[in-house]
Design an enzyme around this catalytic site. Structure first.
Site, PDB file in Angstrom:
ATOM      1  N   TYR A  50      25.104  -3.079-110.638  1.00 44.92           N
ATOM      2  CA  TYR A  50      24.919  -2.836-111.894  1.00 44.92           C
ATOM      3  C   TYR A  50      23.028  -2.609-111.387  1.00 44.92           C
ATOM      4  O   TYR A  50      22.531  -1.882-112.221  1.00 44.92           O
ATOM      5  CB  TYR A  50      24.485  -3.844-112.909  1.00 44.92           C
ATOM      6  CG  TYR A  50      25.443  -4.815-113.566  1.00 44.92           C
ATOM      7  CD1 TYR A  50      27.092  -4.171-113.552  1.00 44.92           C
ATOM      8  CD2 TYR A  50      25.787  -5.795-113.225  1.00 44.92           C
ATOM      9  CE1 TYR A  50      27.896  -5.348-114.239  1.00 44.92           C
ATOM     10  CE2 TYR A  50      26.696  -7.155-113.627  1.00 44.92           C
ATOM     11  CZ  TYR A  50      27.889  -6.806-113.572  1.00 44.92           C
ATOM     12  OH  TYR A  50      28.940  -7.680-114.221  1.00 44.92           O
TER      13      TYR A  50
ATOM     14  N   CYS B 191      28.912  -5.551 -94.599  1.00 46.01           N
ATOM     15  CA  CYS B 191      29.083  -4.268 -94.473  1.00 46.01           C
ATOM     16  C   CYS B 191      29.430  -3.088 -95.175  1.00 46.01           C
ATOM     17  O   CYS B 191      30.464  -2.299 -95.612  1.00 46.01           O
ATOM     18  CB  CYS B 191      30.548  -3.697 -93.125  1.00 46.01           C
ATOM     19  SG  CYS B 191      30.360  -5.064 -91.792  1.00 46.01           S
TER      20      CYS B 191
HETATM   21  N1  LLP Z   1      31.093 -14.133-125.534  1.00 43.83           N
HETATM   22  C1  LLP Z   1      32.065 -12.909-124.561  1.00 43.83           C
HETATM   23  C2  LLP Z   1      33.570 -12.167-125.621  1.00 43.83           C
HETATM   24  C3  LLP Z   1      31.937 -12.630-123.361  1.00 43.83           C
HETATM   25  O1  LLP Z   1      32.123 -11.208-123.259  1.00 43.83           O
HETATM   26  C4  LLP Z   1      30.307 -12.346-123.382  1.00 43.83           C
HETATM   27  C5  LLP Z   1      30.214 -11.852-121.660  1.00 43.83           C
HETATM   28  C6  LLP Z   1      30.087 -13.554-123.594  1.00 43.83           C
HETATM   29  C7  LLP Z   1      30.505 -14.208-124.467  1.00 43.83           C
HETATM   30  C8  LLP Z   1      28.464 -14.041-122.789  1.00 43.83           C
HETATM   31  O2  LLP Z   1      27.557 -13.388-122.908  1.00 43.83           O
HETATM   32  P1  LLP Z   1      26.190 -13.667-122.667  1.00 43.83           P
HETATM   33  O3  LLP Z   1      25.188 -14.121-123.632  1.00 43.83           O
HETATM   34  O4  LLP Z   1      26.162 -13.785-121.149  1.00 43.83           O
HETATM   35  O5  LLP Z   1      25.496 -12.162-121.980  1.00 43.83           O
HETATM   36  N2  LLP Z   1      28.589 -10.164-114.771  1.00 43.83           N
HETATM   37  C9  LLP Z   1      27.453  -9.184-116.637  1.00 43.83           C
HETATM   38  C10 LLP Z   1      27.565 -10.095-117.746  1.00 43.83           C
HETATM   39  C11 LLP Z   1      29.366  -9.695-118.560  1.00 43.83           C
HETATM   40  C12 LLP Z   1      29.113 -10.195-120.096  1.00 43.83           C
HETATM   41  C13 LLP Z   1      30.909 -10.553-120.330  1.00 43.83           C
HETATM   42  N3  LLP Z   1      30.658 -11.064-121.820  1.00 43.83           N
HETATM   43  C14 LLP Z   1      25.691  -9.321-115.510  1.00 43.83           C
HETATM   44  O6  LLP Z   1      26.183 -10.530-114.443  1.00 43.83           O
HETATM   45  O7  LLP Z   1      25.335  -9.242-116.066  1.00 43.83           O
END
Ligand code: LLP
Length: 415
Positions: free
Chosen positions: A316, A342
């Site tokens: 990202y 790599c």
């Molecule tokens: N609930 C649902 C339905 C979700 O899809 C997500 C995150 C959360 C809760 C939790 O969201 P948070 O509080 O962590 O923002 N890999 C990405 C983040 C992807 C989030 C996906 N869904 C990153 O590293 O920034």
């Protein structure tokens, strides 16, 4: 606030020196602070103290069993998005009634396991999924508590890859279609209307989008109430952002206040699904400097952690803070901090000022969420070790993978 601080130019995780932990357990190494996790959970609890609520930790952010077990001991429920996550929380003895199941593509097998375990709520994301669930309930003769994940068409004002509440995203059901589906649920012998759900995006750094989404959910709530369809909870999803650099997200208190103000005296429980806000700043990734490589265009600081250990910068272009585990007096030099993989995108940070020498340890802050959870074996690298620090005590909560682990499920066929 977290518990990774300097004392006499040495970075500490609570009461333990990070460089000593890195020597002892090797690098790359994920270190988590228990006190920070407890503090974050308490912050959400306090923010919701005046209202019926359930904090469902989003397991996807970090699914280590020890962290799940800690969250459970602090009263958290869980938001899961796969059979694996559901099995993880059942394994640590979570109360199934405090578990909710989200995701656009739940399979019949996943839904069956959820029903058989007596899960608290299934957040349904399409009419097709609702039909599948209804059939399964009838086959298994099991009831299901259901919320519809509404897509409120609100811009979360975050990175496009982690924005989920716009019409163009695959997630949720358009608000105008939800009403008819609630009537369908209410008429089903096995399905029970439980909540209205949304999740509009991640790393949100202001209250505006969640306030707007809450208002849209409340409009639907009002229409359902008029039709005699009663909802017992409103789930606002996860998404509260954290400070990686200069972001100034609202506190959990401010964030929840924006929701509570709008919900007012309505007799509903508030569910929230925080992942990042709970664990990001409770974890660091420690890595050892291997080589310094000056070139005619820039200086590279080559470390032993890469995109297989922490993919957020590569995936990202996320900015994550990189600090020295031991601060030196020498002048700082501008480096691109890169890993051994790599791929040209294998970097942890670009244009960072550091005073480091080969053998020194660096730490990437804010790595507790979506760090280890998104790690891979790319380049046949072993998944890192994870440790949890509690004051002056340290627990290994996941051993570093062995080389045998890398190929244990393969068959070389002996040609
Ligand atoms: N609930 C649902 C339905 C979700 O899809 C997500 C995150 C959360 C809760 C939790 O969201 P948070 O509080 O962590 O923002 N890999 C990405 C983040 C992807 C989030 C996906 N869904 C990153 O590293 O920034």
């Amino acid at each position: 606030m977290d518990y990774f601080n300097y004392k006499d130019n040495e970075l500490y995780a609570e009461d333990l020196k990070v460089s000593a932990l890195a020597q002892k357990f090797g690098t790359p190494l994920y270190i988590y602070s228990k006190a920070t996790l407890v503090r974050h959970m308490q912050a959400f609890e306090q923010a919701l103290a005046g209202k019926k609520h359930l904090i469902c930790y989003a397991v996807k952010a970090n699914s280590n069993l020890a962290l799940l077990s800690l969250m459970r001991s602090l009263g958290a429920g869980f938001d899961v998005v796969s059979e694996g996550e559901l099995r993880r929380v059942l394994k640590i003895g979570a109360d199934p009634k405090k578990v909710i199941f989200s995701g656009v593509g739940k399979t019949r097998a996943e839904l069956s396991l959820a029903l058989q375990s007596g899960i608290g709520c299934i957040n349904v994301e399409s009419s097709a999924e609702l039909e599948t669930l209804s059939q399964l309930c009838a086959e298994l003769k099991l009831p299901a508590r259901v919320a519809l994940r509404v897509n409120p068409d609100v811009d979360a004002k975050t990175h496009p890859s982690i924005s989920t509440g716009l019409k163009s995203n695959k997630f949720g059901i358009a608000a105008e279609d939800a009403f008819a589906l609630y009537q369908r649920i209410a008429a089903d012998p096995y399905l029970k209307v439980s909540g209205i759900d949304c999740h509009i995006g991640s790393q949100m750094t202001s209250n505006g989008p969640i306030a707007e989404a809450t208002e849209k959910l409340l409009t639907l709530y009002g229409k359902l109430e008029e039709a005699g369809i009663l909802v017992d909870h409103i789930d606002i999803g996860g998404g509260l952002g954290v400070t990686y650099g200069d972001e100034t997200p609202p506190s959990p208190y401010e964030y929840m206040a924006a929701v509570l103000k709008r919900v007012g005296k309505r007799d509903v429980s508030i569910y929230v699904e925080p992942g990042r806000a709970m664990v990001a700043n409770a974890g660091i990734l420690v890595s050892q400097v291997q080589y310094l490589k000056p070139t005619s265009s820039k200086n590279f600081c080559i470390v032993d952690a890469g995109m297989s250990d922490l993919i957020r910068p590569a995936l990202y272009n996320s900015w994550m803070n990189i600090i020295e585990c031991t601060r030196h007096d020498e002048p700082k030099v501008l480096y691109d901090v890169v890993g051994p993989i790599c791929e040209s995108d294998d970097f942890l940070g670009k244009e960072r000022k550091l005073a480091v020498q080969p053998g020194d340890f660096i730490a990437v802050r804010g790595a507790g969420a979506y760090g280890m959870a998104m790690a891979s074996n790319y380049n046949a690298r072993r998944l890192p070790c994870e440790i949890l620090v509690d004051g002056s005590t340290v627990h290994v909560i996941r051993k570093r993978q062995s080389f045998e682990d890398l190929w244990q499920h393969e068959d070389a066929l002996q040609f």
